[in-house]
Design a protein around this motif. Structure first.
Motif, short mmCIF file in Angstrom:
data_model
loop_
_atom_site.label_atom_id
_atom_site.label_comp_id
_atom_site.label_asym_id
_atom_site.label_seq_id
_atom_site.Cartn_x
_atom_site.Cartn_y
_atom_site.Cartn_z
N LEU A 84 1.35 -3.17 7.14
CA LEU A 84 -0.21 -3.54 6.52
C LEU A 84 -0.76 -4.69 6.54
N GLU A 85 -0.03 -5.77 5.93
CA GLU A 85 -0.22 -7.16 6.49
C GLU A 85 -1.05 -7.79 7.52
N ILE A 132 -3.89 -2.99 -0.39
CA ILE A 132 -3.82 -1.61 1.06
C ILE A 132 -2.42 -1.50 -0.31
N ALA A 133 -2.44 0.03 -0.90
CA ALA A 133 -1.18 0.61 -0.89
C ALA A 133 -1.64 1.96 -0.66
N VAL A 183 3.10 4.00 -6.23
CA VAL A 183 3.11 3.21 -4.75
C VAL A 183 4.11 2.41 -4.33
N VAL A 184 3.91 3.21 -2.91
CA VAL A 184 5.03 3.09 -2.42
C VAL A 184 5.16 1.68 -1.38
N ALA A 185 4.21 1.10 -0.76
CA ALA A 185 3.75 -0.01 0.08
C ALA A 185 2.65 -0.76 -0.26
N SER A 186 2.70 -1.69 -0.56
CA SER A 186 0.96 -2.47 -1.12
C SER A 186 1.22 -4.08 -0.09
N THR A 187 0.13 -4.50 0.04
CA THR A 187 -0.13 -5.68 0.25
C THR A 187 -0.11 -7.17 -0.83
N ILE A 211 -4.62 3.84 -0.34
CA ILE A 211 -5.76 3.06 -0.93
C ILE A 211 -6.31 1.54 -0.24
N ASN A 212 -7.31 1.49 -0.05
CA ASN A 212 -8.31 0.61 0.11
C ASN A 212 -8.95 -0.63 -0.64
N ALA A 213 -8.66 -1.39 -1.28
CA ALA A 213 -9.18 -2.22 -1.86
C ALA A 213 -9.92 -3.62 -1.84
N TYR A 214 -12.09 -3.49 -2.50
CA TYR A 214 -12.33 -4.27 -1.87
C TYR A 214 -12.60 -4.49 -3.01
#
Ligand code: ADP
Length: 647
Positions: A97-98, A111-112, A120-124, A185-188
């Motif tokens: 993701l990163e 990104i999650a 949340v299993v993975a997130s930047t 989920i993309n967070a902007y």
């Protein structure tokens, strides 16, 4: 008001009234045009920004869909979901993701990847990792969607992310069975919206576009505000306040344009659009002051133009009015000079208009007037000469008349004087003859005259001779009276007058004293008023009033009690005395004749003694004093004798 002022007012009104009407109309027209154009243009900008925002969000949705189709992510989630323990797949996914996903879009904050349970299993973002989002709308609303669909979150603050964010989520499905395994989920950072709204090119100095949303009872702005440059979402305005009206209208689901106060409570020209997809409001606005700055400049320009035109009009009006009024002034000055008697003066005006004609006519008139005046002057001079000649003639005649008068008086005097001695002889000898005849008559009677002779002489001796002698004596006596009257009159002209101020009260009372006996005898009432003094010779004036009183007493009416009144007053510098009686009166036609010498009224039937000289003497005396006498009389009622003498 002078003609010049009237012309000025006229010129100003005919020039300034249309100018002001035109400029006012132009001003209001320009104002409404500008307002309409600005509103149209702002509406267009708002619409374009709305479209821009939606396409921007669409592109971000596309990005999330793109991520949700990523096989590695889907496989990794499948692996994570099926394994019970934390597998190294998580780290690989995070790294993926990163390294491979996040750099694809610089706007992505984090990104999650969430499993089917909302974890949340993975997130930047490490803070996000492991969080339970099973109750979050962004998860719940998305997990039910199909592959290729997205959900945009309506909540923008997440406690574990620093920035306020827009979340876009898409379901993650397994590659084989297309079974939903979780959500990505993309967070902007919400500040990305500023890229759309802060592009203010062509919006002037105060122009601004803003996005807002409703939060509870407030309007919250999603973009950085030009006049409140804090973080997005930090500025809010209560819904029921007067400010931010355009945004409130947009959030009520309306689209349109308006002039209303903005979030600063400053009037703006604004267009507003509702973005239903996001439940946002889009507002584009410019300060009203800036929009109408041109109009304000136009207004100032109009005022300056008005002032300049007024000055120009005044200047022109002054010049024109001077040109118009100058000939009139010359005309007025000319008429004044002419009126003051300068008939030779010519009005110097060369104007070819009505005033010029008027001046020319005036000049003609004055020259005619001059000629007439000259004629009149010549005539007057001739007249003067004639009058002078006549006066000389009259004076000469007067001198001659005076001389003749004197001569006449002399003749009368001499004649009456000289005639008296023969008359006295006639009278004397007639008396002697009468006496002698009276002595002779008895002798004749006694002598022996025959009866025939006596009869013959009887008429002569008894009638003719005595009658003739009586007649001679009566006539000579009458002649004597006439001659002595003439003598008195002619003597009067020689008497030298001693004029002085006379005390008339005293003079009249002396005269009354002289006639006291007669007054008592006749039982006459004499009333004397306060008499003003006059100038005259004491003896002569005494004579005047003695004669008048004498006549008043002589010609009383025996049928009534006699009343005589004497009064006097000052009339225009002359003293007028009045002697009034209630006697027999004088008929009108005789009122001037009574002043003639020896004139008596009805002398035959009149038993009153008199010579007919009294009034003649009075008028002669008054003539010499510069005085006058006149009568007002009515037979049977009485007479008023007025005597005027110098004061
Ligand atoms: P005389 O009185 O001697 O007759 P006058 O000259 O004084 O003369 O007057 C002229 C005449 O005027 C008089 O005869 C008389 O008829 C008339 N007369 C004068 N005075 C009066 C009077 N007061 N009233 C009426 N008749 C008058």
């Amino acid at each position: 008001m002078s003609i010049r002022t009237k012309l000025l007012i006229f010129a100003l009104s005919i020039s300034l009234i249309p100018i002001s009407i035109i400029t006012t109309l132009y001003y209001f027209n320009a104002r409404s045009t500008i307002e309409r154009q600005t509103l149209d243009w702002l509406t267009a900008v708002a619409e374009s920004k709305k479209v821009h925002t939606l396409s921007f969000l669409d592109s971000k949705k596309g990005r999330v869909i793109d991520f949700s189709s990523d096989g590695f992510i889907r496989d990794s989630l499948e692996a994570i979901s099926s394994s019970e323990t934390q597998s190294p797949v998580v780290n690989t996914l995070i790294r993926h993701l990163e390294v491979n996903k996040k750099p694809l879009d610089r706007h992505i904050t984090a990104i999650a990847v969430l499993d089917i349970n909302g974890n949340v299993v993975a997130s930047t973002n490490k803070l996000w990792l492991g969080k339970d989002m099973s109750k979050a709308t962004i998860f719940m609303s998305c997990v039910t969607k199909n592959y290729g669909e997205t959900y945009i979150g309506k909540s923008y603050s997440v406690p574990y992310l620093k920035e306020n964010c827009i979340f876009i989520s898409a379901p993650l499905t397994s590659r084989q069975e297309h079974k939903t395994m979780g959500v990505i989920i993309n967070a902007y950072d919400i500040a990305i919206l500023d890229e759309i709204t802060t592009k203010r090119a062509g919006m002037g100095e105060s122009g601004e576009a803003l996005l807002g949303m409703r939060k509870g009872d407030s309007v919250v702005f999603l973009t950085t505000l030009k006049y409140a440059p804090d973080m997005p979402l930090s500025k809010s305005v209560p819904l029921n306040s007067s400010g931010a009206k355009p945004m409130r209208l947009a959030l009520e689901g309306q689209s349109g344009a308006i002039i209303a106060p903005d979030y600063r409570n400053i009037d703006v020209v604004a267009a507003y659009q509702y973005i239903p997809e996001m439940n946002w409001g889009m507002v584009t606005k410019i300060d009203k002051r800036e929009v109408f700055a041109l109009i304000t400049r136009l207004r100032i320009f109009t005022i300056i133009l008005g002032c300049i035109s007024a000055i120009v009009v005044i200047a022109i009006a002054i010049i024109v009015s001077k040109r118009v009024t100058k000939p009139i002034q010359k005309l007025v000055e000319g008429t004044k000079r002419i009126a003051s008697g300068d008939l030779g003066f010519k009005i110097p005006t060369r104007s070819k208009d009505e005033i010029g004609f008027l001046a020319a006519s005036f000049n003609d008139m004055t020259s005619q007037l001059g000629e007439s005046k000259k004629q009149v002057e010549d005539y007057a001079q001739n007249l003067e000469q004639k009058v002078e000649d006549k006066t000389k003639e009259v004076k000469h005649m007067l001198v001659e008349l005076t001389y003749k008068n004197k001569e006449m008086e002399q003749i009368i005097y001499v004649t009456s004087h000289d005639l008296r001695s023969p008359l006295l002889n006639i009278q004397g000898f007639s008396r002697e003859l009468q006496q002698s005849f009276e002595q002779v008559l008895p002798v004749l009677n006694e002598s022996g005259i025959s009866p025939e002779t006596r009869e013959k002489l009887a008429d002569a001796l008894e009638e003719d001779i005595p009658d003739a002698l009586k007649f001679i004596l009566a006539s000579s006596s009458k002649m004597d009276t006439l001659l002595s009257g003439l003598l008195r009159i002619s003597r009067m002209g020689r008497v030298v007058l001693a004029i002085k101020q006379l005390d008339m009260n005293k003079l009249i009372s002396n005269i009354i004293g002289t006639y006291e006996y007669m007054i008592k005898e006749e039982k006459v009432k004499v009333q004397v008023g306060e008499l003003p003094s006059c100038k005259g010779d004491n003896a002569q004036i005494n004579q005047v009033f003695s004669n008048l009183l004498d006549n008043a007493l002589k010609y009383l009416d025996s049928d009534r009690e006699g009343i005589i009144r004497i009064s006097g007053e000052n009339k225009n510098g002359h003293i007028v005395y009045c002697l009034e009686d209630n006697g027999i009166g004088i008929v009108e036609r005789q009122q001037t004749k009574v002043f003639e010498i020896f004139h008596r009224l009805n002398p035959a039937g009149n038993d009153v003694a008199g010579e007919g000289l009294g009034l003649t003497i009075i008028s002669k005396i008054l003539d010499r004093h510069g005085g006058k006498i006149w009568i007002e009389s009515e037979p049977g009622k009485g007479s008023k004798f007025f005597v005027s003498l110098p004061a």
